[in-house]
Design a protein around this motif. Structure first.
Motif, PDB file in Angstrom:
ATOM      1  N   MET B 641       0.837  -1.279   0.004  1.00  0.00           N
ATOM      2  CA  MET B 641      -0.100  -0.134   0.119  1.00  0.00           C
ATOM      3  C   MET B 641       0.818   1.305   0.033  1.00  0.00           C
ATOM      4  O   MET B 641       1.980   1.198   0.714  1.00  0.00           O
ATOM      5  CB  MET B 641      -0.844   0.246   1.488  1.00  0.00           C
ATOM      6  N   VAL B 642       0.399   2.197  -0.767  1.00  0.00           N
ATOM      7  CA  VAL B 642       1.214   3.157  -0.964  1.00  0.00           C
ATOM      8  C   VAL B 642       0.300   4.649  -0.958  1.00  0.00           C
ATOM      9  O   VAL B 642      -0.536   4.372  -1.585  1.00  0.00           O
ATOM     10  CB  VAL B 642       2.161   3.420  -1.940  1.00  0.00           C
ATOM     11  N   SER B 643       0.492   5.681  -0.486  1.00  0.00           N
ATOM     12  CA  SER B 643      -0.262   7.020  -0.428  1.00  0.00           C
ATOM     13  C   SER B 643       0.786   8.203  -0.733  1.00  0.00           C
ATOM     14  O   SER B 643       1.794   8.260  -0.226  1.00  0.00           O
ATOM     15  CB  SER B 643      -1.318   7.023   0.898  1.00  0.00           C
ATOM     16  N   TYR B 644       0.047   9.123  -1.566  1.00  0.00           N
ATOM     17  CA  TYR B 644       1.112  10.095  -1.863  1.00  0.00           C
ATOM     18  C   TYR B 644       0.267  11.451  -1.890  1.00  0.00           C
ATOM     19  O   TYR B 644      -0.774  11.519  -2.288  1.00  0.00           O
ATOM     20  CB  TYR B 644       1.691   9.865  -3.185  1.00  0.00           C
ATOM     21  N   ASP B 645       0.764  12.317  -1.034  1.00  0.00           N
ATOM     22  CA  ASP B 645       0.066  13.690  -1.120  1.00  0.00           C
ATOM     23  C   ASP B 645       0.564  14.656  -2.106  1.00  0.00           C
ATOM     24  O   ASP B 645       1.910  14.905  -2.336  1.00  0.00           O
ATOM     25  CB  ASP B 645       0.628  14.325   0.402  1.00  0.00           C
ATOM     26  N   LEU B 646      -0.418  14.702  -3.065  1.00  0.00           N
ATOM     27  CA  LEU B 646      -0.086  15.424  -4.234  1.00  0.00           C
ATOM     28  C   LEU B 646       0.021  17.108  -4.142  1.00  0.00           C
ATOM     29  O   LEU B 646       0.321  17.516  -4.926  1.00  0.00           O
ATOM     30  CB  LEU B 646      -1.190  15.170  -5.462  1.00  0.00           C
ATOM     31  N   GLY B 647      -0.417  17.282  -2.955  1.00  0.00           N
ATOM     32  CA  GLY B 647      -0.405  19.118  -2.805  1.00  0.00           C
ATOM     33  C   GLY B 647      -1.688  19.319  -3.089  1.00  0.00           C
ATOM     34  O   GLY B 647      -2.570  18.643  -3.731  1.00  0.00           O
ATOM     35  N   ARG B 648      -2.205  20.644  -2.678  1.00  0.00           N
ATOM     36  CA  ARG B 648      -3.350  21.418  -2.799  1.00  0.00           C
ATOM     37  C   ARG B 648      -4.781  20.220  -2.512  1.00  0.00           C
ATOM     38  O   ARG B 648      -5.622  20.343  -3.149  1.00  0.00           O
ATOM     39  CB  ARG B 648      -3.527  21.685  -4.138  1.00  0.00           C
ATOM     40  N   ARG B 649      -4.347  19.529  -1.272  1.00  0.00           N
ATOM     41  CA  ARG B 649      -5.314  18.666  -0.769  1.00  0.00           C
ATOM     42  C   ARG B 649      -5.551  17.359  -1.849  1.00  0.00           C
ATOM     43  O   ARG B 649      -6.754  17.080  -1.568  1.00  0.00           O
ATOM     44  CB  ARG B 649      -6.437  19.357  -0.352  1.00  0.00           C
ATOM     45  N   TRP B 650      -5.027  17.185  -2.631  1.00  0.00           N
ATOM     46  CA  TRP B 650      -5.043  15.907  -3.502  1.00  0.00           C
ATOM     47  C   TRP B 650      -4.281  14.810  -3.028  1.00  0.00           C
ATOM     48  O   TRP B 650      -3.074  15.123  -2.552  1.00  0.00           O
ATOM     49  CB  TRP B 650      -4.838  16.149  -4.932  1.00  0.00           C
ATOM     50  N   SER B 651      -4.905  13.768  -2.818  1.00  0.00           N
ATOM     51  CA  SER B 651      -3.941  12.468  -2.656  1.00  0.00           C
ATOM     52  C   SER B 651      -4.323  11.558  -3.075  1.00  0.00           C
ATOM     53  O   SER B 651      -5.334  11.153  -3.828  1.00  0.00           O
ATOM     54  CB  SER B 651      -4.004  12.399  -1.127  1.00  0.00           C
ATOM     55  N   LEU B 652      -3.338  10.592  -3.447  1.00  0.00           N
ATOM     56  CA  LEU B 652      -3.585   9.243  -4.232  1.00  0.00           C
ATOM     57  C   LEU B 652      -3.183   8.070  -3.611  1.00  0.00           C
ATOM     58  O   LEU B 652      -2.068   8.164  -2.543  1.00  0.00           O
ATOM     59  CB  LEU B 652      -2.769   9.516  -5.598  1.00  0.00           C
ATOM     60  N   GLY B 653      -3.797   7.048  -3.621  1.00  0.00           N
ATOM     61  CA  GLY B 653      -3.371   5.881  -2.678  1.00  0.00           C
ATOM     62  C   GLY B 653      -3.629   4.574  -3.613  1.00  0.00           C
ATOM     63  O   GLY B 653      -4.371   4.729  -4.589  1.00  0.00           O
ATOM     64  N   ALA B 654      -2.979   3.669  -3.162  1.00  0.00           N
ATOM     65  CA  ALA B 654      -2.883   2.604  -4.344  1.00  0.00           C
ATOM     66  C   ALA B 654      -2.673   1.184  -3.085  1.00  0.00           C
ATOM     67  O   ALA B 654      -1.965   1.446  -2.348  1.00  0.00           O
ATOM     68  CB  ALA B 654      -1.836   2.553  -5.421  1.00  0.00           C
ATOM     69  N   ARG B 655      -3.250   0.087  -3.520  1.00  0.00           N
ATOM     70  CA  ARG B 655      -3.147  -1.316  -2.890  1.00  0.00           C
ATOM     71  C   ARG B 655      -2.853  -2.171  -3.915  1.00  0.00           C
ATOM     72  O   ARG B 655      -3.806  -2.416  -4.676  1.00  0.00           O
ATOM     73  CB  ARG B 655      -4.226  -1.270  -1.860  1.00  0.00           C
ATOM     74  N   LEU B 656      -1.758  -2.846  -3.589  1.00  0.00           N
ATOM     75  CA  LEU B 656      -1.926  -4.107  -4.374  1.00  0.00           C
ATOM     76  C   LEU B 656      -1.629  -5.326  -3.712  1.00  0.00           C
ATOM     77  O   LEU B 656      -0.998  -5.460  -2.662  1.00  0.00           O
ATOM     78  CB  LEU B 656      -0.417  -4.018  -5.368  1.00  0.00           C
ATOM     79  N   ARG B 657      -2.605  -6.303  -3.866  1.00  0.00           N
ATOM     80  CA  ARG B 657      -2.816  -7.572  -3.180  1.00  0.00           C
ATOM     81  C   ARG B 657      -2.467  -8.687  -4.131  1.00  0.00           C
ATOM     82  O   ARG B 657      -2.810  -8.750  -5.270  1.00  0.00           O
ATOM     83  CB  ARG B 657      -4.409  -7.805  -2.647  1.00  0.00           C
ATOM     84  N   LEU B 658      -1.600  -9.710  -3.784  1.00  0.00           N
ATOM     85  CA  LEU B 658      -1.297 -10.888  -4.232  1.00  0.00           C
ATOM     86  C   LEU B 658      -1.510 -11.655  -3.293  1.00  0.00           C
ATOM     87  O   LEU B 658      -0.819 -12.036  -2.360  1.00  0.00           O
ATOM     88  CB  LEU B 658      -0.045 -10.763  -4.740  1.00  0.00           C
ATOM     89  N   VAL B 659      -2.511 -13.054  -3.481  1.00  0.00           N
ATOM     90  CA  VAL B 659      -2.717 -13.945  -2.693  1.00  0.00           C
ATOM     91  C   VAL B 659      -2.940 -15.316  -3.160  1.00  0.00           C
ATOM     92  O   VAL B 659      -3.282 -15.354  -4.482  1.00  0.00           O
ATOM     93  CB  VAL B 659      -4.176 -13.767  -1.861  1.00  0.00           C
ATOM     94  N   SER B 660      -2.353 -16.391  -2.652  1.00  0.00           N
ATOM     95  CA  SER B 660      -2.374 -17.723  -3.346  1.00  0.00           C
ATOM     96  C   SER B 660      -4.008 -17.828  -3.525  1.00  0.00           C
ATOM     97  O   SER B 660      -4.689 -17.601  -2.422  1.00  0.00           O
ATOM     98  CB  SER B 660      -1.817 -18.664  -2.380  1.00  0.00           C
ATOM     99  N   GLY B 661      -4.337 -18.788  -4.627  1.00  0.00           N
ATOM    100  CA  GLY B 661      -5.456 -19.129  -4.726  1.00  0.00           C
ATOM    101  C   GLY B 661      -6.246 -20.013  -3.798  1.00  0.00           C
ATOM    102  O   GLY B 661      -5.726 -20.590  -2.946  1.00  0.00           O
ATOM    103  N   GLN B 662      -7.512 -19.809  -3.781  1.00  0.00           N
ATOM    104  CA  GLN B 662      -8.239 -20.444  -2.877  1.00  0.00           C
ATOM    105  C   GLN B 662      -8.509 -21.890  -2.844  1.00  0.00           C
ATOM    106  O   GLN B 662      -8.305 -22.420  -4.036  1.00  0.00           O
ATOM    107  CB  GLN B 662      -9.634 -20.100  -2.709  1.00  0.00           C
ATOM    108  N   ARG B 663      -8.187 -22.583  -1.815  1.00  0.00           N
ATOM    109  CA  ARG B 663      -8.039 -24.151  -2.013  1.00  0.00           C
ATOM    110  C   ARG B 663      -9.662 -24.633  -2.243  1.00  0.00           C
ATOM    111  O   ARG B 663     -10.515 -23.974  -1.857  1.00  0.00           O
ATOM    112  CB  ARG B 663      -7.797 -24.911  -0.707  1.00  0.00           C
ATOM    113  N   TYR B 664      -9.752 -25.787  -3.088  1.00  0.00           N
ATOM    114  CA  TYR B 664     -10.989 -26.396  -3.378  1.00  0.00           C
ATOM    115  C   TYR B 664     -10.884 -28.130  -3.275  1.00  0.00           C
ATOM    116  O   TYR B 664      -9.890 -28.328  -3.800  1.00  0.00           O
ATOM    117  CB  TYR B 664     -12.000 -25.835  -4.303  1.00  0.00           C
ATOM    118  N   THR B 665     -11.876 -28.638  -3.352  1.00  0.00           N
ATOM    119  CA  THR B 665     -12.035 -29.853  -3.466  1.00  0.00           C
ATOM    120  C   THR B 665     -12.584 -30.283  -4.848  1.00  0.00           C
ATOM    121  O   THR B 665     -13.716 -29.982  -5.188  1.00  0.00           O
ATOM    122  CB  THR B 665     -12.906 -30.659  -2.141  1.00  0.00           C
ATOM    123  N   PRO B 666     -11.784 -30.988  -5.685  1.00  0.00           N
ATOM    124  CA  PRO B 666     -12.378 -31.288  -6.796  1.00  0.00           C
ATOM    125  C   PRO B 666     -13.410 -32.281  -6.985  1.00  0.00           C
ATOM    126  O   PRO B 666     -13.425 -33.165  -5.962  1.00  0.00           O
ATOM    127  CB  PRO B 666     -11.292 -31.595  -7.541  1.00  0.00           C
TER     128      PRO B 666
END
Lengths: 273, 757
Positions: B641-666
């Protein structure tokens, strides 16, 4: 559509699937396994006449196998097989199963099964009264390797009177007897004989007698067009959108399978000329 | 306050040290001026602020009401100057024509964290493993829609459940092993329908606590951990109002003072996501949306200083969710799954709390939770309906006996009185040999459950010996429904290696009663026991900032959980009063989970960033399915996650998620059940397969406008900004011969406006 609704539309739209329609005939399937007596006393021999379809099979060679065993406990998680069971009984192995052209949909050869005489031995009184299931596994194989497996419960009990199959007295389209292939949306309805709606005694989990009433369901199958809903109570009509043109070389088939939800079945088949 | 004659500190004054003591020739006419310094946007009076009059080099400091007064000012034009750290420099020319009429000096804050609360009643009991999120962290967390509990998903060790569920999985445990608390009292749900938002107004939350492996003795009955929301009291300076509306919901929050040391806060939200859904859902031959899904929640907080030592706080919280579908065709062609499907979940709690500080070293807290939970599910003619009255109590006494020892005692208790009604297929005592899903095997029951009591008592000790902190603790739990008592020792040790490095370790035993349905005589097994777990964790926290407020910090913890007596389904049957009944559940399950939960945090002038990574393995075993990976086993969980203050009360945030796939029973095959007209699947190896890995990029833009008396914010939160087609599971055709991935949420932009003063 307003732009801000777009993402939600995407969410709704992402749930579409291209699965085959359960109510449309085509693949090799067992549609029902009617028994002449769905509930019997131990030691009784019953006759089973499965209803099989292989519309797209084009008359390929089919064979069936059948085996039975006392229910090892399917309702509590036992495996769906008689394999390894000491009471496993092989009834038939790779017996030819001819289906008539041109639609290859109809009743398969009848075979007999005898329910073990000791099936209720050592069972509690409630189980003896309510019934215990004998499982009948039925496998149909095609010469090209396709196969389908089905099972049916045959209930043995001390109950009296015992369950009987429902009887179809009429199937109508828009209130009239079925005739020629309709050209527009048609309301289909099944009528059963009054005796088909049985009341029956049962012991509840505390051993108290209760009276229950059957509430039969109808499952609809068509070779062409679509039905909606695909399954409903007997007294409810369903809608069939018939094909715009009759298929070449075979009739349009309509099959209704009525189940009393206690093991009793009735199958109605109609071929539109 | 009158003009000061002292020489101002150049730093505090911020006017480059040019000021001197006010002194003017006596021949010039003299006047007096007054000014009130307030924060622009919030109108908050600023006390203790130095105000300068230039070029006269006069200085005054504002009082508690933000007022400053200048006397004996030479006639003529001048300039007001306020140069306050954290605020934009304020300059205002004044020709003096307004005479001594008071001026209002509105200074603009560089960064408005309106809900950055001051914790007035510090919770000394939180241990080193407790992580807390403040409003400034969760209100702008990318992908969390400003939701405090959803933001917990960003923390290390937290797994992912599914697209529309935001339940919290903690370090390889099951979702039901996480307990949710509001002000220390358990609630049945923490998220509204589909996990879109939590049940508490985000701006009314003081903090969210996340307790993972090795958590302390103050809480229990949760094998995984806890997520606790602490509500805040209303602000005491004046009346405040916040209103907002976005794509999914709208709400309002008001707060103010009752006078005499008391404050109040009232908030409520209402969703219209269902109306939106209903408008855009395309006609489907299988179902129709009868009642748009909707949710409502409300929160009331009243706090009063009863005396210098006693504080009383009363919290009322309520939540209601409803959704209803009409399925024309049976779900999976199973006759029991057709017709109307509806689900209603609601609860309310009234939580009075008293905090008493007899002296600076000790504090006593008592609280009570009274309320009701209601859950009803209807599927065609079948239903399950639970109404449960809840009474919970909690008490904690903490005292710092010396610089080397701090101790505490506490208790908690939960009483549940439930009225359960159901009409369910398969609940009719169906043992082997009976139909699986027919009308002959349906039970109708209305059961008034006996009182369900759970007790907890704990003893906390914290010894501080130089750089060591040693915390032997003990918790005793009584689970009345299963007639069991547990002695649950817990231990933590922390070592301060140097100013920048802290080492920590914790271990403990935990117990959790079975769920109510698992204990029901007809749906479960009343003879099962509570589940148990042992936790062990060791880790460190490294601060690379070297005493500065900006820079990098890092933490990592290894965790291990040993689980036993887990409740699992069983095919066994038993004879009860001459009747064969399925056992349904027993305690033959065991398992363990272990892994590494790590976090890297960076805070710069404009950049803020978090990187959390969890590596874990979670397995289960029972006699019926053998060894298997756990359903929620997730090897890799990465959040950046990252957030950046662009100034003039603008801000930008981002989140990248990477998770192993859910398990299931075939599903490896199916057999047609000719009695019920449904195909029964044949399962392959349990949880042996995974869906493809999940990844999602979430973005958030914020813009704020500051007006004299109010603030306006605009936000755009875009979840899954790349519209990645994540896979959430697998579904099959009616005979299981065809399958396809179930895709998760597409890109979802949430646009909203928020006004507050």
């Amino acid at each position: 559509m307003r732009w801000w609704l777009l993402p939600l539309a995407m969410l709704a739209g992402c749930d579409r699937s291209e699965f085959k329609d359960v109510s449309v005939l085509g693949d090799l399937r067992v549609l029902a396994m009617p028994i002449d007596a769905p509930e019997v006393a131990p030691g009784t021999t019953v006759n089973v006449t499965p209803f099989v379809t292989d519309l797209k099979g084009g008359g390929r060679a089919l064979s069936y196998s059948a085996e039975g065993c006392v229910d090892p406990g399917l309702s509590v998680g036992a495996e769906l097989t008689c394999a390894g069971r000491p009471d496993r009984l092989v009834i038939a192995t790779d017996v030819a199963l001819p289906l008539a052209a041109p639609d290859y949909t109809g009743s398969a050869p009848t075979f007999a099964v005898t329910i073990p005489a000791n099936i209720l031995d050592n069972q509690p009184a409630t189980v003896q009264a309510n019934g215990y299931a004998y499982l009948l596994f039925y496998t149909v194989k095609a010469a090209d390797g396709a196969s389908v497996r089905a099972f049916k419960r045959i209930f043995a009990s001390t109950k009296s009177p015992k369950n009987t199959n429902p009887v179809v007295s009429a199937v109508t389209g828009d209130g009239a007897p079925l005739g020629a292939l309709p050209t527009a949306l048609t309301k289909l309805e099944v009528t059963l004989t009054p005796a088909s709606f049985e009341s029956y005694p049962q012991l509840d989990v505390d051993g108290r007698p209760v009276t229950k009433n059957e509430d039969p369901l109808v499952s609809w199958f068509v070779s062409d067009g679509t039905v909606d809903p695909i399954q409903d109570a007997v007294k409810e009509a369903v809608s069939w959108q018939p094909p715009t043109a009759a298929p070449a070389g075979r009739p349009v088939l309509l099959v209704a399978v009525v189940r009393d939800r206690r093991g009793g079945d009735a199958v109605f088949r109609y071929a539109f000329p | 306050m009158a003009a000061s004659a002292e020489t101002p500190s150049p730093v505090a004054a911020g006017v480059e040290g040019k000021l001197a003591v006010a002194s003017s020739p006596s021949a010039v006419a003299r006047r007096s001026y007054r000014a009130r310094v307030v924060e622009r946007g919030t109108r908050r009076a600023l006390g203790g602020v130095k105000v300068y009059l230039l070029p006269h080099k006069l200085q005054a400091t504002t009082d508690d009401l933000g007022e400053a007064r200048f006397d004996d000012v030479p006639d003529g034009p001048f300039q007001w100057v306020v140069n306050l750290p954290g605020y934009e420099r304020f300059e205002l020319s004044d020709d003096g024509a307004a005479g001594d009429a008071p001026r209002t000096l509105r200074v603009t804050k560089r960064n408005y964290e309106v809900y950055e609360t001051t914790v007035t009643d510090r919770d000394a009991n939180r241990d080193a493993r407790t992580r807390s999120l403040k409003p400034s962290e969760f209100l702008k967390a990318p992908g969390a829609y400003g939701d405090p509990v959803k933001a917990v998903q960003n923390l290390p060790g937290v797994g992912r459940v599914g697209a529309l569920s935001s339940a919290v999985i903690i370090e390889g445990s099951a979702p039901q092993d996480t307990s949710y608390l509001i002000d220390g009292h358990q609630v049945p749900i923490i998220f509204h329908f589909g996990g879109l938002t939590s049940v508490v107004f985000p701006e009314a939350v003081e903090r969210v606590d996340y307790l993972a492996s090795g958590y302390g003795p103050e809480y229990g009955r949760a094998l995984g951990g806890l997520v606790g929301v602490t509500t805040r009291a209303g602000r005491d300076d004046r009346f405040h109002l916040l209103t907002f509306a976005d794509t999914f919901q709208a709400g309002a929050l008001g707060e103010g003072t009752t006078g005499g040391g008391g404050t109040w806060l009232v908030g409520a939200r209402q969703s219209y996501i269902g109306t939106v859904l209903k408008a855009v859902l395309q006609p489907d031959k299988n179902y129709d949306l009868l009642v748009a899904p909707k949710y409502t929640d409300a929160l009331v907080v009243w706090e009063q200083k009863a005396s210098a030592k006693t504080r009383v706080k009363i919290v009322g919280v309520g939540s209601y969710d409803e959704v209803k579908f009409l399925y024309d065709n049976p779900i999976g062609r199973d006759a029991s799954g057709r017709g109307t499907f509806s689900n209603t979940t609601s609860f309310w709690r009234l939580i009075p709390q008293v905090s008493y500080r007899p002296d600076d070293a000790s504090v006593l807290k008592l609280s009570l939770g009274v309320g009701q939970d209601r859950i009803r599910v209807d599927v065609y003619r079948d239903f399950f309906d639970v109404t449960a009255l809840q009474l919970t109590t909690r008490g904690d006494y903490d005292r710092k006996f010396s610089s080397a020892y701090r101790g505490g005692l506490g208790f908690d208790h939960a009483f549940t009185w439930a009225d359960v009604g159901y009409r369910l297929p398969g609940a009719g005592g169906g043992g082997p040999g009976t139909a699986a899903n027919s009308s002959t095997n349906t039970a109708i029951a209305s059961v008034v459950a006996p009182a369900y009591q759970l007790y907890g008592l704990y003893w906390r000790n914290v010894f501080t010996l130089g750089d060591w902190t040693i915390e032997p603790k003990l918790r005793v739990e009584r689970h009345q429904p299963v007639d069991e008592t547990f002695l649950l020792p817990r231990f933590a040790v922390n070592y301060r290696w140097d100013d920048s490095l802290k080492l920590r370790a914790a271990a403990g035993l935990y117990a959790q009663p079975p769920q109510a349905a698992e204990l029901d005589g007809r749906l479960g097994n009343p003879d099962i026991s509570s589940e148990r777990a042992g936790h062990a964790t060791v880790g460190f926290e490294k601060d690379f900032r070297g005493g500065a407020s900006r820079g990098l910090t890092m933490s990592a913890d290894f965790f291990y959980k040993d689980l036993d007596r887990l409740v699992v389904g069983t095919p066994n049957v038993r004879l009860v009063n001459g009747h064969l009944e399925p056992v349904r559940f027993d305690n033959s399950g065991i398992g363990h989970a272990f892994g590494l939960a790590s976090q890297l945090k960076y805070e710069g002038d404009r950049w803020k960033g978090w990187l959390t990574y969890t590596l874990s393995k979670s397995v289960r075993r029972d006699p019926y399915t053998g060894d298997r990976p756990f359903r929620y086993d997730q090897t890799h969980i990465l959040n950046a996650m990252v957030s950046y203050d662009l100034g003039r009360r603008w801000s930008l945030g981002a989140r990248l998620r990477l998770v192993s796939g859910q398990r299931y029973t075939p599903i490896v095959g199916a057999v047609y059940d000719a009695d019920d007209d449904v195909y029964r699947p044949i399962a392959g190896a349990a949880n042996s397969e995974r869906v493809p890995a999940f990844w999602s990029l979430d973005l958030r833009f914020d813009k704020q406008w500051v007006f004299d008396g109010w603030l306006l914010s605009m936000y755009l939160d875009v979840q899954n900004a790349t519209n990645n087609k994540n896979v959430e599971g697998l579904r099959y055709s009616y005979d299981y011969s065809q399958s396809e991935w179930v895709q998760g949420l597409p890109m979802i932009p949430v646009f909203g406006l928020k006004a507050e003063f």
